[in-house]
Design an enzyme around this catalytic site. Structure first.
Site, mmCIF file in Angstrom:
data_model
loop_
_atom_site.group_PDB
_atom_site.id
_atom_site.type_symbol
_atom_site.label_atom_id
_atom_site.label_comp_id
_atom_site.label_asym_id
_atom_site.label_seq_id
_atom_site.Cartn_x
_atom_site.Cartn_y
_atom_site.Cartn_z
ATOM 1 N N LYS A 55 103.002 73.786 16.748
ATOM 2 C CA LYS A 55 103.960 74.735 16.626
ATOM 3 C C LYS A 55 103.487 75.870 15.422
ATOM 4 O O LYS A 55 103.589 77.106 15.562
ATOM 5 C CB LYS A 55 105.100 74.390 16.113
ATOM 6 C CG LYS A 55 105.807 73.452 17.432
ATOM 7 C CD LYS A 55 107.137 72.717 17.132
ATOM 8 C CE LYS A 55 107.391 71.799 18.165
ATOM 9 N NZ LYS A 55 108.560 70.924 17.839
ATOM 10 N N GLN A 99 112.454 68.702 13.376
ATOM 11 C CA GLN A 99 111.633 68.041 14.189
ATOM 12 C C GLN A 99 112.240 66.648 14.317
ATOM 13 O O GLN A 99 112.671 65.804 13.476
ATOM 14 C CB GLN A 99 110.339 67.756 13.383
ATOM 15 C CG GLN A 99 109.140 67.242 14.297
ATOM 16 C CD GLN A 99 108.749 68.065 15.415
ATOM 17 O OE1 GLN A 99 109.103 69.333 15.803
ATOM 18 N NE2 GLN A 99 108.402 67.303 16.506
ATOM 19 N N ASP A 122 115.279 75.447 19.490
ATOM 20 C CA ASP A 122 115.139 74.356 20.341
ATOM 21 C C ASP A 122 116.103 74.344 21.647
ATOM 22 O O ASP A 122 115.984 73.605 22.673
ATOM 23 C CB ASP A 122 115.591 72.936 19.695
ATOM 24 C CG ASP A 122 114.201 72.307 19.204
ATOM 25 O OD1 ASP A 122 113.189 72.530 19.756
ATOM 26 O OD2 ASP A 122 114.421 71.672 18.063
#
Ligand code: GUN
Length: 272
Positions: A55, A99, A122
């Protein structure tokens, strides 16, 4: 490396990612203020480290400012909630993620709900305007390749909140006839549904669950979300090289589409 089956003019996922990244780079280069994206990481497992590295690399390549905040694995839920509150209220931060998976002292649902839907890149929050990155990334690619959805039989195997359910919702939005199968579906039923499917998305996490006993239409499109690691490497949920029109590879398939969709979500928040 093994090539995946592609009997038609589908652009490979790698080519698609390259093309789309060039477009995004151009768009970001024209922005006076670059998007600011933050990743919060508490876990230290190899898979998470690899995802986070990916990422950060994508963001750097596109010109998105990305920052990694690493917290100790023993961080309490209250401390993490305090940081989330700070990021929610920080005007300089456009979007952020925490995460997953999280250490066991922290409830993942509590954390997903604490992130402001306005900054939730997300797409995990029920009020987020953005979709979760895996189903969104898959739809972006299939649409780019001109896949027809209207009236087609789509079968999703898996009913998780971040892949199966939102995938079914997005396919339904495109007017597919959607069937959702799951771990309690019998093989007999799975054979029957897949035989008639035009689009199949498998997100179960079981190596080669879909094996050579399954029959498909030659025109079927198979999307493999599974990433199963064993001593021989990474494997999908679908046995490679099924005799279909197109099958996404593992590795180098849906994982890349998910990463791209995350960067696109960051940009969607930043755009006026
Ligand atoms: N862990 C594995 N995949 C993901 C993802 O898409 N988002 C977050 N936040 N954590 C993950």
């Amino acid at each position: 490396m093994r090539q995946f089956v592609c009997y038609n003019a589908f652009m490979t996922i790698k080519e698609y990612i390259k093309t789309r990244k060039e477009e995004l780079k151009t768009e970001i280069a024209l922005m006076k203020v670059k998007p600011n994206f933050v990743i919060v990481q508490l876990n230290e497992d190899d898979a998470s480290n690899a995802y986070v590295r990916g990422k950060l690399k994508d963001a750097a390549e596109l010109g998105i400012n990305a920052k990694l905040i690493k917290l100790d694995i023993s961080t309490s839920e209250a401390e993490l909630l305090k940081l989330i509150d700070k990021l929610n209220n920080d005007k300089a931060v456009d979007g952020f993620i925490v995460q997953m998976p999280l250490p066991k002292q922290i409830n993942e649902e509590t954390i997903k709900l604490a992130i402001s839907p306005d900054k939730d890149v997300d797409g995990f929050h029920p009020l987020s305007k953005l979709n979760p990155c895996t189903p969104q990334g898959i739809m972006n690619y299939l649409k780019h390749e001109g896949v027809e959805f209207l009236g087609k039989n789509a079968v999703v195997i898996g009913r998780s909140n971040i892949v199966g359910k939102p995938m079914a919702k997005l396919l339904l939005k495109e007017s597919c006839n959607v069937t959702v199968l799951h771990s309690k579906t019998s093989f007999e039923d799975m054979y029957r549904y897949l035989e008639n499917a035009d689009i199949v998305v498998v997100a179960v996490g079981r190596k080669f669950l879909i094996d050579d006993k399954f029959k498909f239409k030659p025109s079927a499109i198979l999307v493999d979300v599974g990433i199963n690691r064993d001593e021989n490497g990474l494997h999908g949920d679908i046995l490679p090289e099924r005799p279909v029109k197109f099958q996404t590879p593992v590795p180098g398939g849906v994982g890349l589409l998910t990463r791209l969709a995350l960067m696109e979500n960051v940009l969607k928040i930043k755009r006026p």
